[in-house]
Motif scaffolding. Structure first.
Motif, PDB file in Angstrom:
ATOM      1  N   LEU A  72      29.721  13.737  59.748  1.00 25.89           N
ATOM      2  CA  LEU A  72      31.050  13.899  60.368  1.00 25.89           C
ATOM      3  C   LEU A  72      31.112  13.013  61.344  1.00 25.89           C
ATOM      4  CD1 LEU A  72      31.100  17.702  60.373  1.00 25.89           C
ATOM      5  CD2 LEU A  72      32.194  16.006  58.730  1.00 25.89           C
ATOM      6  N   GLU A  76      36.566  11.861  62.812  1.00 30.59           N
ATOM      7  CA  GLU A  76      36.858  13.377  62.555  1.00 30.59           C
ATOM      8  C   GLU A  76      36.705  14.332  63.585  1.00 30.59           C
ATOM      9  OE1 GLU A  76      36.453  14.855  58.264  1.00 30.59           O
ATOM     10  OE2 GLU A  76      34.667  13.620  58.715  1.00 30.59           O
ATOM     11  N   LEU A  77      35.564  14.020  64.413  1.00 32.51           N
ATOM     12  CA  LEU A  77      35.168  15.066  65.621  1.00 32.51           C
ATOM     13  C   LEU A  77      35.721  14.676  67.003  1.00 32.51           C
ATOM     14  CD1 LEU A  77      31.646  15.829  64.610  1.00 32.51           C
ATOM     15  CD2 LEU A  77      33.572  17.113  64.206  1.00 32.51           C
ATOM     16  N   ARG A  91      36.190  18.055  69.404  1.00 36.34           N
ATOM     17  CA  ARG A  91      35.204  18.988  68.720  1.00 36.34           C
ATOM     18  C   ARG A  91      34.086  18.994  69.353  1.00 36.34           C
ATOM     19  NH1 ARG A  91      38.689  20.332  64.183  1.00 36.34           N
ATOM     20  NH2 ARG A  91      40.020  18.592  63.828  1.00 36.34           N
ATOM     21  N   LEU A 149      35.474  22.962  62.944  1.00 39.92           N
ATOM     22  CA  LEU A 149      35.542  21.964  61.726  1.00 39.92           C
ATOM     23  C   LEU A 149      36.758  22.123  61.041  1.00 39.92           C
ATOM     24  CD1 LEU A 149      31.612  21.921  60.704  1.00 39.92           C
ATOM     25  CD2 LEU A 149      32.972  20.466  62.156  1.00 39.92           C
ATOM     26  N   THR A 152      38.628  19.147  58.910  1.00 39.60           N
ATOM     27  CA  THR A 152      37.581  17.999  58.806  1.00 39.60           C
ATOM     28  C   THR A 152      36.956  18.044  57.362  1.00 39.60           C
ATOM     29  OG1 THR A 152      35.577  18.888  59.670  1.00 39.60           O
ATOM     30  CG2 THR A 152      37.278  18.085  61.291  1.00 39.60           C
ATOM     31  N   SER A 153      36.235  17.052  57.007  1.00 38.27           N
ATOM     32  CA  SER A 153      35.580  17.110  55.790  1.00 38.27           C
ATOM     33  C   SER A 153      34.584  18.234  55.477  1.00 38.27           C
ATOM     34  CB  SER A 153      35.189  15.708  55.284  1.00 38.27           C
ATOM     35  OG  SER A 153      34.259  15.372  56.136  1.00 38.27           O
ATOM     36  N   HIS A 155      34.678  21.286  56.764  1.00 36.51           N
ATOM     37  CA  HIS A 155      35.570  22.655  57.170  1.00 36.51           C
ATOM     38  C   HIS A 155      34.756  23.545  56.078  1.00 36.51           C
ATOM     39  CE1 HIS A 155      37.475  22.843  52.954  1.00 36.51           C
ATOM     40  NE2 HIS A 155      37.239  21.658  53.041  1.00 36.51           N
TER      41      HIS A 155
END
Length: 1161
Positions: A72, A76-77, A91, A149, A152-153, A155
């Motif tokens: 990740l 995304e984070l 995140r 998460l 996001t990918s 999750h």
């Protein structure tokens, strides 16, 4: 990981920030230690986080979890640099976990810190110091990661790796119908007692059948009756945990369903059982795996009618007969491969290369451990608590072997590389700092030898050079460095250790061995090094070594007149002698041909105890005679019989002990002497001293039968008489003490000498005295004291006097002997008016409390005074009568009387004695004070005890709120001196332990004043947070929460303490951790506190009122006056008053384990 998981590690904790210009913060400039030979990093314990460390290390050593988290990216984070920006979605928890794993993999340090990670959890120092359950933490951490998460990918990261399903099957013995129920799990709990291993535990819990028969039959829905049945659980981990070779086939539902149907003999199966067969084959249900993409199972079968044939009622399904043979054979071949993968036994450890490297990871320490040590540790009573398993078939790719940088994101690689470079620089600097020390070089040409020691020619500054040098280098390196510094030096160079003594600089040891390091020759930091040629300084040969260390002595000798005759005057002169010189050399130094030498042997400064040195000892050295720097020597004429010291008014004695006592005549009889000194020893009997004092004071012999000796303290008070048969040691009398010869006999060994006084206001020295038998009862002793003080009546009791001359513990057991109550001679008792309640009863003063507010209109008597009793029994605290704003500062209390009530009575029964008419009161009330009878209160219309609120009275104000009507008074721990005030209410009230009573006041628009207080009951079940209180106040006032601001009033300071708003708490999360709990500092919110409410759109100024300004001015004036009076007292008495004790910090409430996660939905 093994070892003691609960062993605390209080090593230094650093909040690490690496890379991008951020320097490593360390304690005392010490960089963290590098990794040890295991090349593994531990985790520092923050005080009680060993359970967290063990879980993090386990997740770190699970590559599937670690690399899934590393996959990740910042897109995304988010980025940690943006975490304080208000609109950024960062995140934080997965980012900090990524960073911690990168440090454990790549950072060259012995142990990593979890401070940043626990900060992202929202934990405070209290949570970091408290132990918690590791399984509870695992579930909470997984939940926090799932929440973080979302979107996001990753999750489904936790679900992919750790999710499983338990299928509960009940099989009917009659019709063979199978009823199944599925349950999801992330971990399994098994009982390990009395089982041989984990396999047995899992078998017992999830495989072994449970039979329903006899009295425990099962109701079968198909048979519609109670039948025998068998129940078993089946645990199916998700297929994602399996090491499947053809994972793409699992993702194709057509392939899976065909494989299931081909296994059936008739290729026909009920649709419900098809779903169950699918679950058994791949380990996950249709709904969880395929429903989101393909819809319900029946709908999927309908859409593929060219392959599947549904019955008319859609209850069964089969494969169409005309399916291509090749496709069928391919399906069968793929199915066999799939089944083999799913059902084959996992290869044993022998099928893979042996890996004997086990490690014991115990917080910061990582050490190798042997398998036999592991087995030995867990064979006894100790058992592993939480076990993580990873499939043995999972193989790492070749590029991941011995490559800690595998799959680590680039930005973390760069950060760790920069941090390692920074650590190397810091360690080099620290290594240099720790191994460098300071040397002070003293150059021989700049010194001269004078008066037995070396002294600088010009000044100490010009004669001494400071040199910083590496102690790991050799003496030859040091010599070479000094040669380079001193370009003017010619000839040999000798380095010697020197030290400063009172006489000057002295050379001790010459340094030899150029090949030895400075550590090996034990050169210390700050050592003085004398640089010279090793022979002479300024043409004078220098004595060196500890034997000839110069001593600076004070020599007293008689002055010599011009005719060379000795006078009677002493001259005190300093002289320096080598410590190995003979004492007789003093005569030569002082130019005295002969005499007697005396040495002061006193150990304490200011004392004198002279000892003559015999002539035969004059050849001894100063060191042998025990002389040190500063010792004194006296030389006097051997023919002088009288000491010169005596003529100077000084005493020469070898014994400085006092061997006498001073006795004063206090018998009120004429005597030639007022006091005499009586010689004695510690073993002298008191009787002998008393008789000798009577004789030397020339008093009558009759006093020998009727007198005693009493010690006199420093204040002149006579203490308890001393028995005649005691020695001075037994009586604990010191030599030089003062005793008083007094009339009357001393108490015998079975008698007690007591002081007593009437009332609690006792001045030292005004007490009366009495001698009683130690077996006398408290009741009889009270009678004797009343008779001696001229008092009568039985409404009295006795109390002990405490150390600060105040009434202390009451003597409640009237029939007990004084000896049983541990009373001894010299104790002081107080006669206090009022009869004590019987044992198990409390005497409680009752007050009537009427706060100003919209409740009842209560009129008090007219003669009200500030903070005093009036004849009407009204007690009114100081208040400023200028506006309704000061209603919070005014307290009106009316004294009703004293109530005796059992400690086993409840709070509601105590209220009943006031609220009910006299005829209806219970027998719990024994009596009331005659002058203070409780009124019936019919004028107040108190229908029941629930309409009364009870408080303790503290500092003339309501203090602690007494809640829970059914609780016994004993459980409140009120004590014998507690006072209670009762407050009338408009409606019934029964506050629980979660309720807090607050007085709310609304600020008047345009005025520095408030409305009258209104009670607010705040339910703290959701926490003592500022946001919870603000919402409660807003709802109570019917105002929007964002339009008000609240503050707590501090009446003792006349100040308002604002409570942070909900907006401030969102934008200032760092401060929220310290201020969120209103029970703790600085608010310490409790029952009865006043809360001010201000409208933000109407009022712009602060919360203070005109009365607050006046109160603060009065406080300043009072403090200034008190300071002036204390200074005046200090000037008169010379005493310094002690400061007030700092109140103890209140302990916060216990909190459950939690991790705070932001919303990312």
């Amino acid at each position: 990981m093994f070892g003691d998981l609960f062993e605390e590690d209080y090593s230094s904790v650093s909040n690490d920030h690496y890379g991008k210009g951020k320097k490593l913060k360390t304690k005392a400039l010490e960089p963290p230690a590098p990794r040890e030979f295991t090349n593994l990093s531990g985790i520092r314990n923050q005080g009680g986080t060993c359970y967290l460390n063990s879980l993090l290390q386990t997740l770190h050593f699970t590559p599937e979890f670690r690399e899934a988290l590393f996959s990740l990216g910042p897109e995304e984070l988010g980025s940690l640099e943006d975490k304080d920006k208000p609109d950024a979605k960062v995140r934080i928890i997965p980012l900090q976990l990524q960073r911690l794993f990168a440090q454990l993999l790549l950072l060259d340090q012995e142990a990593a810190s979890t401070a940043d990670l626990t900060d992202s959890f929202g934990w405070t120092s209290d949570e970091e110091m408290r132990q918690h359950d590791v399984q509870e933490l695992n579930r909470i951490l997984f939940s926090a990661l799932e929440t973080s998460l979302v979107g996001t990918s990753g999750h489904d990261l936790i679900n992919r790796l750790y999710h499983g399903t338990i299928v509960n099957q009940i099989v009917c013995k009659e019709c063979k119908n199978v009823s199944e129920k599925q349950e999801d799990f992330l971990d399994l709990t098994v009982a390990v007692r009395n089982v041989s291993g984990l396999e047995d535990a899992l078998w017992n819990m999830y495989v072994e059948e449970e039979v329903f028969d006899y009295d425990n039959l099962y109701h079968c829905g198909t048979c519609d009756r109670l039948v025998k049945a068998a129940k078993e659980d089946k645990s199916n981990p998700d297929v994602n945990l399996e090491d499947l070779q053809n994972e793409e086939e699992i993702d194709d539902p057509l392939m899976i369903l065909k494989a299931v149907l081909l296994q059936e003999e008739s290729n026909l199966i009920p649709v419900d059982q098809l779903g169950q067969k699918l679950l058994k084959k791949i380990g996950i249900s249709w709904n969880k795996k395929y429903r989101k993409q393909y819809g319900p199972l029946r709908k999927f079968l309908q859409l593929h009618s060219q392959i599947f044939l549904l019955s008319s009622d859609e209850s069964t399904v089969s494969l169409l007969k005309d399916s291509p043979l090749q496709a069928e054979s391919d399906i069968r071949r793929n199915d066999q491969q799939l089944l083999k993968t799913l059902t084959s036994e996992p290869p044993g450890l022998n099928d893979r290369p042996s890996c004997p490297h086990w490690f014991d990871i115990n917080d910061s320490k990582v050490q190798p451990i042997k398998e036999k040590d592991i087995e030995q540790q867990f064979q006894g009573k100790e058992s592993a608590y939480m076990l993580f398993y990873r499939k043995s078939q999972l193989q790492r790719p070749p590029e991941a072997r011995a490559n800690p940088r595998y799959r680590v994101p680039c930005h973390l690689l760069n950060e760790m590389d920069a941090a390692n470079i920074e650590l190397q620089i810091q360690r080099a600097e620290c290594d240099s700092t720790n191994n460098n020390f300071e040397l002070r070089l003293h150059l021989g040409p700049h010194y001269h030898f004078f008066n037995g020691a070396l002294h600088p020619v010009v000044s100490q500054t010009e004669s001494m050079w400071d040199l910083t040098f590496d102690k790991r280098k050799t003496l030859g390196d040091l010599r070479q460095s000094i040669f380079q510094l001193l370009e003017f030096w010619e000839g040999d160079m000798v380095l010697s250790v020197a030290k400063f003594v009172p006489a000057g600089l002295h050379v001790y040891q010459t340094l030899d061995g150029d090949h030895l390091t400075l550590c090996e020759i034990e050169i210390a930091d700050g050592e003085d090094i004398f640089v010279w040629n090793g022979v002479e300084v300024g043409g004078i040969q220098i004595p060196a070594g500890s034997d000839c260390e110069p001593l600076l002595l004070n020599v007293l000798h008689p002055a010599t007149s011009s005719e060379e005759e000795q006078c009677q005057q002493l001259i005190d002169s300093p002289y320096v002698f080598p410590s190995n010189a003979e004492i007789g050399s003093v005569f030569t130094a002082c130019a005295i041909p002969d005499g007697v030498i005396l040495v002061n042997s006193a150990e304490s400064v200011g004392e004198e105890s002279w000892t003559t040195i015999p002539k035969e000892d004059l050849k001894k050295t100063f060191r042998e005679q025990g002389l040190r720097n500063g010792s004194s020597i006296l030389i006097q004429n051997s023919n002088d019989g009288d000491s010169l010291l005596t003529k100077r008014g000084k005493w020469i004695t070898s014994v400085n002990e006092v061997d006498w006592l001073q006795v004063k005549n206090l018998c009120q009889l004429d005597s030639g002497e007022e006091q005499v000194k009586i010689s004695a020893t510690v073993n002298t009997v008191v009787f002998d001293i008393r008789i000798k004092a009577i004789k030397e004071l020339k008093l009558m012999k009759e006093l020998a039968e009727d007198s005693c000796l009493r010690p006199i303290d420093r204040n002149g008070k006579l203490l308890c008489p001393v028995p005649d048969n005691y020695t001075l040691k037994e009586a604990e009398l010191k030599m030089g003490s003062s005793l008083g010869l007094c009339p009357g006999k001393a108490p015998t060994s079975s008698q007690l000498f007591l002081f007593f006084a009437v009332g609690s206001d006792v001045q030292p020295g005004t007490e009366m005295e009495i001698i009683v038998e130690e077996t006398i009862s408290v009741r009889d002793c009270l009678k004797v004291m009343l008779e001696k003080s001229g008092l009568s009546g039985d409404a009295w009791h006795l109390r002990k006097m405490d150390w600060c001359y105040e009434a202390g513990e009451a003597l409640c057991e009237e029939d007990a002997a004084l000896k049983e109550l541990m009373l001894s001679s010299g104790d002081t008792l107080l006669l206090i008016e009022g009869k004590l309640p019987p044992l198990g009863f409390l005497k409680v003063p009752i007050w009537w409390y009427q706060p100003r507010g919209p409740l009842h209109h209560w009129k008090s008597h007219q003669d009200q005074t500030n903070c005093t009793f009036s004849q009407g029994g009204v007690w009114r605290a100081n208040s400023i009568q200028d506006a309704p704003s000061d209603a919070h500062a005014e307290v009106s209390l009316r004294y009703l009387g004293d109530v005796e009530i059992s400690e086993d009575a409840t709070l509601v029964e105590l209220k009943s004695q006031v609220s009910l008419p006299p005829a209806a009161r219970t027998l719990l009330v024994i009596w009331l004070l005659p002058a203070m009878t409780l009124p019936s209160f019919s004028e107040f219309s108190i229908p029941s005890p629930a309409f009364l609120r009870a408080w303790t009275v503290e500092s003339r104000r309501p203090g602690r709120l007494l809640r829970v009507h059914c609780q016994r008074l004993r459980e409140y721990k009120l004590g014998q001196r507690t006072e209670i005030c009762l407050e009338p209410l408009q409606k019934e009230e029964n506050l629980g332990p979660q309720h807090v009573l607050l007085r709310t006041q609304m600020r008047l628009p345009g005025k520095r004043a408030y409305t009258l207080p209104v009670d607010l009951v705040w339910d703290t079940a959701r926490g003592w947070t500022a946001g919870s209180l603000t919402h409660q106040v807003a709802d109570f006032c019917s105002l929007p929460v964002e339009k008000i601001e609240i503050a707590k009033y501090l009446p003792e300071k006349f100040e308002w303490l604002p409570v942070p708003s909900w907006k401030q708490q969102i934008t200032k999360r760092k401060k929220k951790k310290k201020q969120d709990n209103l029970q703790g500092a600085p608010y310490h919110l409790k029952d009865g506190d006043t809360i001010g409410i201000k409208r933000l759109l109407v009022e712009d100024d602060d919360f203070s009122t005109v009365g607050d300004d006046t109160g603060r001015e009065k406080q300043k004036a009072f403090a200034l006056g008190k300071k002036k009076s204390q200074e005046a007292l200090r000037v008169r008495s010379g005493d310094v008053p002690s400061g007030a004790e700092t109140p103890a910090r209140p302990r916060g409430p216990e909190a459950s384990l939690s991790i705070h996660v932001g919303s990312f939905r």
